[in-house]
Motif scaffolding. Structure first.
Motif: not given
Length: 224
Positions: A65, A86-90
Protein backbone atom coordinates in the motif's frame (compact mmCIF):
# COMPACT_ATOMS: atom_id res chain seq x y z
CA UNK A 1 23.95 3.16 -1.48
CA UNK A 2 27.69 3.06 -2.25
CA UNK A 3 27.44 -0.57 -3.41
CA UNK A 4 24.52 0.32 -5.67
CA UNK A 5 26.45 3.28 -7.06
CA UNK A 6 29.53 1.20 -7.86
CA UNK A 7 27.91 -2.02 -9.10
CA UNK A 8 24.38 -1.02 -10.12
CA UNK A 9 22.77 -3.40 -7.60
CA UNK A 10 23.06 -4.25 -3.94
CA UNK A 11 22.48 -7.27 -1.72
CA UNK A 12 22.31 -5.15 1.42
CA UNK A 13 18.49 -4.86 1.61
CA UNK A 14 18.25 -8.67 1.75
CA UNK A 15 21.00 -8.86 4.37
CA UNK A 16 19.31 -6.15 6.42
CA UNK A 17 15.92 -7.89 6.35
CA UNK A 18 17.48 -11.26 7.17
CA UNK A 19 19.40 -9.79 10.13
CA UNK A 20 16.28 -8.00 11.40
CA UNK A 21 14.26 -11.23 11.27
CA UNK A 22 17.00 -13.10 13.11
CA UNK A 23 17.21 -10.39 15.79
CA UNK A 24 13.47 -10.70 16.44
CA UNK A 25 13.91 -14.46 16.91
CA UNK A 26 12.65 -15.74 13.56
CA UNK A 27 14.31 -18.91 12.24
CA UNK A 28 13.06 -19.35 8.66
CA UNK A 29 13.25 -22.45 6.48
CA UNK A 30 12.51 -22.35 2.75
CA UNK A 31 11.09 -25.46 1.06
CA UNK A 32 10.04 -26.02 -2.54
CA UNK A 33 11.51 -25.68 -6.00
CA UNK A 34 14.08 -22.98 -6.87
CA UNK A 35 12.76 -19.49 -7.37
CA UNK A 36 12.93 -18.01 -10.86
CA UNK A 37 14.10 -14.39 -10.86
CA UNK A 38 11.10 -13.46 -13.02
CA UNK A 39 8.32 -14.53 -10.66
CA UNK A 40 5.11 -13.10 -9.24
CA UNK A 41 4.51 -14.73 -5.86
CA UNK A 42 1.02 -14.85 -4.35
CA UNK A 43 1.25 -15.13 -0.57
CA UNK A 44 -0.89 -15.21 2.54
CA UNK A 45 -0.28 -12.31 4.91
CA UNK A 46 -0.10 -12.77 8.69
CA UNK A 47 2.26 -10.21 10.19
CA UNK A 48 4.70 -7.37 9.55
CA UNK A 49 7.27 -10.12 10.15
CA UNK A 50 6.32 -11.49 6.70
CA UNK A 51 8.36 -8.71 5.07
CA UNK A 52 11.50 -9.47 7.08
CA UNK A 53 11.13 -13.21 6.51
CA UNK A 54 10.39 -13.23 2.79
CA UNK A 55 12.77 -10.42 1.89
CA UNK A 56 15.58 -11.96 3.90
CA UNK A 57 15.05 -15.62 3.04
CA UNK A 58 14.15 -15.32 -0.65
CA UNK A 59 15.31 -11.85 -1.72
CA UNK A 60 11.90 -10.78 -3.00
CA UNK A 61 10.53 -7.29 -3.51
CA UNK A 62 6.97 -6.45 -2.44
CA UNK A 63 3.75 -4.87 -3.63
CA UNK A 64 2.66 -2.55 -0.84
CA UNK A 65 0.00 0.00 0.00
CA UNK A 66 1.21 3.51 -0.71
CA UNK A 67 0.85 4.83 2.86
CA UNK A 68 3.49 3.06 4.94
CA UNK A 69 3.49 5.69 7.65
CA UNK A 70 6.87 6.95 8.87
CA UNK A 71 9.19 8.29 6.19
CA UNK A 72 12.09 6.11 7.36
CA UNK A 73 9.98 2.98 6.81
CA UNK A 74 9.11 4.23 3.34
CA UNK A 75 12.78 4.90 2.56
CA UNK A 76 13.80 1.43 3.72
CA UNK A 77 11.07 -0.11 1.54
CA UNK A 78 12.36 1.88 -1.43
CA UNK A 79 15.79 0.27 -1.06
CA UNK A 80 14.23 -3.14 -1.77
CA UNK A 81 12.39 -1.90 -4.90
CA UNK A 82 8.94 -1.90 -3.29
CA UNK A 83 6.09 -1.21 -5.71
CA UNK A 84 3.30 0.96 -4.25
CA UNK A 85 -0.38 0.67 -5.13
CA UNK A 86 -3.59 2.32 -4.02
CA UNK A 87 -6.02 -0.54 -3.50
CA UNK A 88 -8.95 1.83 -3.09
CA UNK A 89 -8.30 3.21 -6.58
CA UNK A 90 -10.42 0.69 -8.48
CA UNK A 91 -10.39 2.77 -11.67
CA UNK A 92 -6.61 2.59 -11.71
CA UNK A 93 -6.38 -1.15 -11.08
CA UNK A 94 -5.45 -1.93 -14.69
CA UNK A 95 -2.46 0.43 -14.65
CA UNK A 96 -1.42 -0.96 -11.27
CA UNK A 97 -1.63 -4.52 -12.60
CA UNK A 98 0.52 -3.48 -15.55
CA UNK A 99 3.08 -1.99 -13.16
CA UNK A 100 3.18 -5.25 -11.21
CA UNK A 101 3.72 -7.16 -14.47
CA UNK A 102 6.71 -4.93 -15.31
CA UNK A 103 8.10 -5.43 -11.80
CA UNK A 104 7.80 -9.22 -12.14
CA UNK A 105 9.92 -9.00 -15.28
CA UNK A 106 12.85 -7.51 -13.37
CA UNK A 107 15.76 -9.54 -11.97
CA UNK A 108 14.01 -9.86 -8.61
CA UNK A 109 10.86 -11.85 -7.72
CA UNK A 110 8.01 -9.81 -6.28
CA UNK A 111 5.36 -10.75 -3.70
CA UNK A 112 1.70 -9.77 -3.84
CA UNK A 113 -0.55 -10.18 -0.77
CA UNK A 114 -4.05 -10.52 -2.29
CA UNK A 115 -5.76 -10.47 1.12
CA UNK A 116 -4.88 -6.78 1.13
CA UNK A 117 -4.08 -6.77 4.85
CA UNK A 118 -2.71 -9.00 7.59
CA UNK A 119 -5.00 -11.73 8.95
CA UNK A 120 -5.58 -13.44 12.30
CA UNK A 121 -3.42 -16.45 11.48
CA UNK A 122 -6.05 -19.17 11.91
CA UNK A 123 -7.78 -18.60 8.57
CA UNK A 124 -7.29 -16.86 5.25
CA UNK A 125 -9.15 -13.71 4.35
CA UNK A 126 -10.76 -13.47 0.87
CA UNK A 127 -8.26 -13.01 -1.96
CA UNK A 128 -8.84 -9.90 -4.09
CA UNK A 129 -8.22 -10.74 -7.71
CA UNK A 130 -7.96 -7.33 -9.43
CA UNK A 131 -4.16 -6.98 -9.24
CA UNK A 132 -3.68 -10.58 -10.41
CA UNK A 133 -4.53 -9.28 -13.86
CA UNK A 134 -0.78 -8.68 -13.89
CA UNK A 135 -0.36 -12.30 -15.02
CA UNK A 136 -2.07 -11.45 -18.31
CA UNK A 137 0.24 -8.47 -18.95
CA UNK A 138 3.56 -10.06 -17.96
CA UNK A 139 6.15 -11.43 -20.34
CA UNK A 140 5.98 -15.14 -21.19
CA UNK A 141 8.91 -16.16 -18.96
CA UNK A 142 7.29 -14.79 -15.80
CA UNK A 143 6.06 -17.52 -13.45
CA UNK A 144 3.11 -17.12 -11.09
CA UNK A 145 3.54 -19.16 -7.90
CA UNK A 146 1.63 -19.42 -4.62
CA UNK A 147 3.63 -19.04 -1.43
CA UNK A 148 2.44 -20.37 1.93
CA UNK A 149 3.94 -18.59 4.91
CA UNK A 150 3.58 -21.01 7.83
CA UNK A 151 4.10 -19.89 11.43
CA UNK A 152 2.84 -23.23 12.74
CA UNK A 153 1.35 -23.19 16.23
CA UNK A 154 2.40 -19.55 16.69
CA UNK A 155 0.28 -18.28 13.78
CA UNK A 156 -2.50 -16.80 15.92
CA UNK A 157 0.04 -15.40 18.36
CA UNK A 158 1.85 -13.37 15.71
CA UNK A 159 -1.22 -12.58 13.59
CA UNK A 160 -1.91 -8.86 13.30
CA UNK A 161 -5.65 -8.41 13.12
CA UNK A 162 -7.83 -6.02 15.09
CA UNK A 163 -4.86 -4.71 17.07
CA UNK A 164 -2.95 -1.45 16.90
CA UNK A 165 0.42 -1.56 15.19
CA UNK A 166 2.24 -0.32 18.28
CA UNK A 167 0.64 -2.96 20.53
CA UNK A 168 1.40 -5.72 18.05
CA UNK A 169 5.04 -4.71 17.59
CA UNK A 170 5.63 -4.44 21.34
CA UNK A 171 3.97 -7.81 21.93
CA UNK A 172 6.03 -9.56 19.24
CA UNK A 173 9.29 -7.96 20.36
CA UNK A 174 8.51 -9.01 23.92
CA UNK A 175 8.01 -12.63 22.91
CA UNK A 176 10.51 -15.09 24.42
CA UNK A 177 12.33 -17.78 22.49
CA UNK A 178 12.75 -18.34 18.78
CA UNK A 179 10.05 -18.51 16.11
CA UNK A 180 10.41 -21.27 13.49
CA UNK A 181 8.73 -20.30 10.21
CA UNK A 182 8.45 -22.34 7.01
CA UNK A 183 8.26 -20.64 3.63
CA UNK A 184 6.58 -23.03 1.18
CA UNK A 185 7.35 -22.16 -2.45
CA UNK A 186 4.53 -23.99 -4.23
CA UNK A 187 4.31 -25.16 -7.86
CA UNK A 188 3.60 -22.52 -10.47
CA UNK A 189 0.06 -21.84 -11.63
CA UNK A 190 -1.42 -21.87 -15.12
CA UNK A 191 -1.09 -18.28 -16.31
CA UNK A 192 -3.74 -18.74 -18.98
CA UNK A 193 -6.44 -18.73 -16.29
CA UNK A 194 -8.32 -15.51 -15.67
CA UNK A 195 -7.54 -13.47 -12.56
CA UNK A 196 -10.41 -14.88 -10.49
CA UNK A 197 -9.38 -18.45 -11.31
CA UNK A 198 -5.79 -17.59 -10.39
CA UNK A 199 -6.88 -16.11 -7.06
CA UNK A 200 -8.97 -19.19 -6.30
CA UNK A 201 -6.20 -21.63 -7.28
CA UNK A 202 -3.59 -19.76 -5.24
CA UNK A 203 -5.81 -19.56 -2.17
CA UNK A 204 -6.69 -23.26 -2.34
CA UNK A 205 -3.03 -24.26 -2.72
CA UNK A 206 -1.99 -22.10 0.24
CA UNK A 207 -4.89 -23.30 2.42
CA UNK A 208 -4.17 -26.95 1.67
CA UNK A 209 -0.47 -26.53 2.43
CA UNK A 210 -1.07 -24.79 5.75
CA UNK A 211 -3.65 -27.34 6.84
CA UNK A 212 -1.42 -30.25 5.83
CA UNK A 213 1.66 -28.91 7.59
CA UNK A 214 -0.27 -28.55 10.84
CA UNK A 215 -1.74 -32.05 10.59
CA UNK A 216 -5.28 -30.82 11.08
CA UNK A 217 -8.51 -30.37 9.17
CA UNK A 218 -8.50 -27.19 7.05
CA UNK A 219 -9.24 -24.03 8.99
CA UNK A 220 -9.39 -22.04 5.79
CA UNK A 221 -12.98 -22.01 4.52
CA UNK A 222 -13.69 -21.66 0.82
CA UNK A 223 -13.87 -18.11 -0.48
CA UNK A 224 -17.36 -16.82 -1.14
Amino acid sequence: MLTKLLTGRSGWPRRFLSAAAWAVGVRPKVVGGPLNRHTLLISNHVSWLDILILGGATGTAFVSKDNLGHGVIHWLADQNHTLYVRREDRKGSMKQAEAIARAAEREQPIVLFPEGTTGPGDHLLPFRSSLLEAAAYARGDVEVRPLALDYGAAATEVGWHGESGKDNVLRILGRKGTLPVTVHLLPKLDRTSDRKALAHAAREAIAETLASSRGAAPLYPAQR
